[in-house]
Design a protein around this motif. Sequence first.
Motif, PDB file in Angstrom:
ATOM      1  N   LYS A   1       0.815  -1.217   0.000  1.00  0.00           N
ATOM      2  CA  LYS A   1       0.000   0.000   0.000  1.00  0.00           C
ATOM      3  C   LYS A   1       0.852   1.273   0.000  1.00  0.00           C
ATOM      4  N   LEU A   2       2.118   1.145   0.316  1.00  0.00           N
ATOM      5  CA  LEU A   2       2.999   2.317   0.361  1.00  0.00           C
ATOM      6  C   LEU A   2       3.235   2.884  -1.032  1.00  0.00           C
ATOM      7  N   ARG A   3       3.494   4.175  -1.092  1.00  0.00           N
ATOM      8  CA  ARG A   3       3.735   4.842  -2.368  1.00  0.00           C
ATOM      9  C   ARG A   3       5.097   5.533  -2.381  1.00  0.00           C
ATOM     10  N   VAL A   4       6.002   5.037  -1.565  1.00  0.00           N
ATOM     11  CA  VAL A   4       7.351   5.607  -1.474  1.00  0.00           C
ATOM     12  C   VAL A   4       8.372   4.495  -1.689  1.00  0.00           C
ATOM     13  N   PRO A   5       9.583   4.845  -2.102  1.00  0.00           N
ATOM     14  CA  PRO A   5      10.627   3.826  -2.263  1.00  0.00           C
ATOM     15  C   PRO A   5      10.989   3.186  -0.914  1.00  0.00           C
ATOM     16  N   VAL A   6      11.156   1.873  -0.919  1.00  0.00           N
ATOM     17  CA  VAL A   6      11.465   1.139   0.308  1.00  0.00           C
ATOM     18  C   VAL A   6      12.624   0.184   0.049  1.00  0.00           C
ATOM     19  N   LEU A   7      13.569   0.159   0.979  1.00  0.00           N
ATOM     20  CA  LEU A   7      14.661  -0.807   0.949  1.00  0.00           C
ATOM     21  C   LEU A   7      14.257  -1.955   1.863  1.00  0.00           C
ATOM     22  N   ILE A   8      14.177  -3.135   1.300  1.00  0.00           N
ATOM     23  CA  ILE A   8      13.811  -4.323   2.066  1.00  0.00           C
ATOM     24  C   ILE A   8      15.064  -5.168   2.219  1.00  0.00           C
ATOM     25  N   ALA A   9      15.588  -5.243   3.436  1.00  0.00           N
ATOM     26  CA  ALA A   9      16.790  -6.028   3.710  1.00  0.00           C
ATOM     27  C   ALA A   9      16.391  -7.291   4.452  1.00  0.00           C
ATOM     28  N   HIS A  10      16.935  -8.419   4.008  1.00  0.00           N
ATOM     29  CA  HIS A  10      16.574  -9.682   4.657  1.00  0.00           C
ATOM     30  C   HIS A  10      17.761 -10.629   4.598  1.00  0.00           C
ATOM     31  N   GLY A  11      18.046 -11.252   5.735  1.00  0.00           N
ATOM     32  CA  GLY A  11      19.116 -12.238   5.814  1.00  0.00           C
ATOM     33  C   GLY A  11      18.652 -13.588   5.316  1.00  0.00           C
ATOM     34  N   THR A  12      19.524 -14.275   4.602  1.00  0.00           N
ATOM     35  CA  THR A  12      19.169 -15.589   4.051  1.00  0.00           C
ATOM     36  C   THR A  12      19.007 -16.650   5.137  1.00  0.00           C
ATOM     37  N   GLU A  13      19.555 -16.396   6.319  1.00  0.00           N
ATOM     38  CA  GLU A  13      19.463 -17.360   7.418  1.00  0.00           C
ATOM     39  C   GLU A  13      18.559 -16.857   8.544  1.00  0.00           C
ATOM     40  N   ASP A  14      17.600 -16.003   8.214  1.00  0.00           N
ATOM     41  CA  ASP A  14      16.682 -15.441   9.202  1.00  0.00           C
ATOM     42  C   ASP A  14      15.917 -16.569   9.898  1.00  0.00           C
ATOM     43  N   SER A  15      16.010 -16.603  11.221  1.00  0.00           N
ATOM     44  CA  SER A  15      15.353 -17.661  11.989  1.00  0.00           C
ATOM     45  C   SER A  15      13.952 -17.250  12.473  1.00  0.00           C
ATOM     46  N   MET A  16      13.556 -16.011  12.204  1.00  0.00           N
ATOM     47  CA  MET A  16      12.246 -15.543  12.678  1.00  0.00           C
ATOM     48  C   MET A  16      11.236 -15.330  11.552  1.00  0.00           C
ATOM     49  N   VAL A  17      11.674 -14.740  10.455  1.00  0.00           N
ATOM     50  CA  VAL A  17      10.785 -14.453   9.328  1.00  0.00           C
ATOM     51  C   VAL A  17      11.347 -15.179   8.105  1.00  0.00           C
ATOM     52  N   PRO A  18      10.557 -16.011   7.467  1.00  0.00           N
ATOM     53  CA  PRO A  18      11.060 -16.739   6.305  1.00  0.00           C
ATOM     54  C   PRO A  18      11.565 -15.794   5.208  1.00  0.00           C
ATOM     55  N   TYR A  19      12.745 -16.082   4.722  1.00  0.00           N
ATOM     56  CA  TYR A  19      13.386 -15.289   3.675  1.00  0.00           C
ATOM     57  C   TYR A  19      12.479 -15.151   2.458  1.00  0.00           C
ATOM     58  N   ASN A  20      11.845 -16.233   2.066  1.00  0.00           N
ATOM     59  CA  ASN A  20      11.004 -16.227   0.861  1.00  0.00           C
ATOM     60  C   ASN A  20       9.796 -15.306   0.979  1.00  0.00           C
ATOM     61  N   VAL A  21       9.330 -15.044   2.188  1.00  0.00           N
ATOM     62  CA  VAL A  21       8.197 -14.141   2.378  1.00  0.00           C
ATOM     63  C   VAL A  21       8.608 -12.725   1.971  1.00  0.00           C
ATOM     64  N   SER A  22       9.753 -12.273   2.469  1.00  0.00           N
ATOM     65  CA  SER A  22      10.227 -10.928   2.104  1.00  0.00           C
ATOM     66  C   SER A  22      10.527 -10.849   0.619  1.00  0.00           C
ATOM     67  N   LYS A  23      11.140 -11.887   0.097  1.00  0.00           N
ATOM     68  CA  LYS A  23      11.474 -11.893  -1.333  1.00  0.00           C
ATOM     69  C   LYS A  23      10.203 -11.814  -2.182  1.00  0.00           C
ATOM     70  N   TYR A  24       9.173 -12.532  -1.788  1.00  0.00           N
ATOM     71  CA  TYR A  24       7.897 -12.525  -2.499  1.00  0.00           C
ATOM     72  C   TYR A  24       7.307 -11.112  -2.561  1.00  0.00           C
ATOM     73  N   TYR A  25       7.227 -10.456  -1.390  1.00  0.00           N
ATOM     74  CA  TYR A  25       6.645  -9.114  -1.362  1.00  0.00           C
ATOM     75  C   TYR A  25       7.537  -8.090  -2.056  1.00  0.00           C
ATOM     76  N   ALA A  26       8.827  -8.274  -1.963  1.00  0.00           N
ATOM     77  CA  ALA A  26       9.752  -7.360  -2.646  1.00  0.00           C
ATOM     78  C   ALA A  26       9.570  -7.434  -4.160  1.00  0.00           C
ATOM     79  N   GLN A  27       9.310  -8.614  -4.675  1.00  0.00           N
ATOM     80  CA  GLN A  27       9.090  -8.770  -6.120  1.00  0.00           C
ATOM     81  C   GLN A  27       7.786  -8.112  -6.550  1.00  0.00           C
ATOM     82  N   LYS A  28       6.803  -8.089  -5.681  1.00  0.00           N
ATOM     83  CA  LYS A  28       5.519  -7.469  -5.999  1.00  0.00           C
ATOM     84  C   LYS A  28       5.564  -5.953  -5.849  1.00  0.00           C
TER      85      LYS A  28
END
Length: 76
Positions: A15-42
Amino acid sequence: LKEFSRYAPGKALLKLRVPVLIAHGTEDSMVPYNVSKYYAQKYKRGRFLSVKGADHGFEGFEKKVFSEVVKWIKKY
């Protein structure tokens, strides 16, 4: 983590209309990496920064992440 999921941060991002930097570690033990990658692609107004080997708090990777954040801030 279950409590956090009800806030749907990925959907809020779209819903945001501004540029966003989404940083995510490949070994994140709390939030699945693929979730951030999915939303970043959208989300077309941002950049996805993949931090290979980093866990949720980027411990040991602070210099790399902060350097990218500073570049991002200077750009926008």
